[in-house]
Enzyme design. Sequence first.
Site, mmCIF file in Angstrom:
data_model
loop_
_atom_site.group_PDB
_atom_site.id
_atom_site.type_symbol
_atom_site.label_atom_id
_atom_site.label_comp_id
_atom_site.label_asym_id
_atom_site.label_seq_id
_atom_site.Cartn_x
_atom_site.Cartn_y
_atom_site.Cartn_z
ATOM 1 N N SER A 1 -6.273 3.073 11.839
ATOM 2 C CA SER A 1 -6.355 2.277 10.764
ATOM 3 C C SER A 1 -5.619 2.870 9.157
ATOM 4 O O SER A 1 -5.495 3.870 9.162
ATOM 5 C CB SER A 1 -7.790 2.166 10.355
ATOM 6 N N GLU A 2 -4.792 2.156 8.733
ATOM 7 C CA GLU A 2 -4.075 2.434 7.678
ATOM 8 C C GLU A 2 -4.831 3.488 6.454
ATOM 9 O O GLU A 2 -4.272 4.214 6.043
ATOM 10 C CB GLU A 2 -3.228 1.323 6.887
ATOM 11 N N ALA A 3 -6.135 3.368 6.582
ATOM 12 C CA ALA A 3 -7.028 4.009 5.594
ATOM 13 C C ALA A 3 -6.653 5.702 5.900
ATOM 14 O O ALA A 3 -7.289 6.410 5.212
ATOM 15 C CB ALA A 3 -8.540 3.848 5.497
ATOM 16 N N ASN B 1 0.775 -1.267 0.057
ATOM 17 C CA ASN B 1 0.093 0.034 0.033
ATOM 18 C C ASN B 1 0.714 1.210 0.080
ATOM 19 O O ASN B 1 0.710 2.219 -0.849
ATOM 20 C CB ASN B 1 -0.879 -0.094 1.334
ATOM 21 N N THR C 1 -0.576 7.695 7.494
ATOM 22 C CA THR C 1 -0.691 6.622 8.381
ATOM 23 C C THR C 1 0.383 5.615 8.029
ATOM 24 O O THR C 1 1.412 4.969 8.992
ATOM 25 C CB THR C 1 -2.079 5.675 8.506
#
Lengths: 285, 257
Positions: B50-52, A89, B84
């Site tokens: 949270s990575e979002a 990501n 993040t």
Amino acid sequence: MVPDGADLFWGGFGYQRAPIAFSHELVRQKKRNLTVHTCGSEVDLEIMAGAGVTTRFEIAFVAIEALGLANNMRRRVAEGKVEIEDYSNLAMAMRFLGGALNVPFMPIRSLMGTDMVEKSRYREKKVEVMDCPFTGEKICLVPSLQPDFSIVHVQRVDQTGNAQIDGIVGEDLEGSRCGKKLIVLAEELIDEEEIRTRPDQTKIPAMYVDHVVILPYVAHPMECHDYYDYDLEHLQMFHKMTRTEEGWQEYLENYILGVENHYAYLELVGWEHLHSLRARKPWGY
Amino acid sequence: MVTYSKIEFLAACASRHVNDRENVFGGTGLPLLAALLAKETHAANANLISEAGFIDAKPRNVPLSVADSRYYYRSSAAIGLIETLGFILQAGRIDVGFLGAAQIDEYGNLNTTYIGDYDSPKVRLPGSGGGNDIASSAKRLIIMMTHDKRKFVKELDHRTSPGHLEGPGSREKWSLVGGGPEVVITDMCQMDFDPETLRIRLASVHPGYSVQDVLDNVMFDLIVPDDVPVTEEPTQHQIDIMHRLDPNGIYLSKGGG
């Protein structure tokens, strides 16, 4: 507008603001050989892989998260019809940032020591690990991306293209600025004067935006913060049907090819049902 | 006598590895449930990220996605991925990260991408997501898996995320930010890593399982110390909290991790 063979930045993250309606339209228009770049997307990638629209993906993640594996993608990869170039990501987000900044690569501290560096599908150079010229440390360089189009779904837009996003942005700030053309899909058209009362909410200023599409429930069956929740029933049905090729073909025929456009799709899902998904205050879902 | 499922046991075990005031990457599924349970018990001030893009999250319902709006309500900031995974994680600010995997080797390296040969894979799995980033840069990594011989392998089909790589000195060679895996929790036992060799070592077995059960279900040479205690059971209080957090049993009713 998107020609066969084009490459796209694909917006939204996880269940949030997925441009599902756009993936449906690509399928209806029988686009072929597209390449999709994104961090982690789910039902939309399943649709594009399953229908043969997209043959190459540069992504970090595909699954329906809590519901389970991506069945269409799994079948298409096993059949050799889809190629996935795997990144993380952060690597993908930095590739979009690099493209947006107009520099050829970005350095990151991930991927090293793993097969993500060692193995590649079709890219001649997928990543490059080097000694930092300043500190001597190992550092991993990832190639920047400037795809033909960026596709981003937002909550609100005005007539000039100023786009406002509620909730998390995921990788959409970088992604919206890295493509050669930006197509924004918005749930709602609002007046420029309203934009100007809350300019901090404008995550994508009009100067970046080439085309705007206004449609409700763009992300269904996924969610759009402050507008509507995900449709768990539909998601579970989708995941169940995609377990077999026959089931997927049935979904494809019923919900995508068998309807004329997005409004006909929404009609099929049912306005009363869609209304029940509308977000409630103060939760936003 | 407290009754509990395998999943509840796993989540309760994992929650004990989160300390108060730590910055924790939650994700979804069991790790999220473990982090939320920790916040409800001994680590009220743990900062759930949270990575979002959600920071200091206190969701009232369990999110199904790292980007779920359920994470938004009552979080203190909602930003994005570069924040993040970049400013927070890569800059070394995450204390604990959780990962699951389809395969693990004796150094805690993980596969979440392919089963079978890379050139003609049998099964495409989700991929790294933020997993490689978390394994590279979190100070401590907690790995959660269901215990199955086919998952504890001598050689991974694909190395997605770094554990201790080839052993002592190998994470340093790549200047990785984080410390690598610290604990592996399964539905059968807890394992840690031998400080000398950085290979997986049995730490405790769960009630109802023996050391031999564990040995029968790993395909590499597991280090077994002389004294292997029994893992602490979850309390009724912990079970009750988990049921309140996941009233529809979205995670608790699942068979796997």
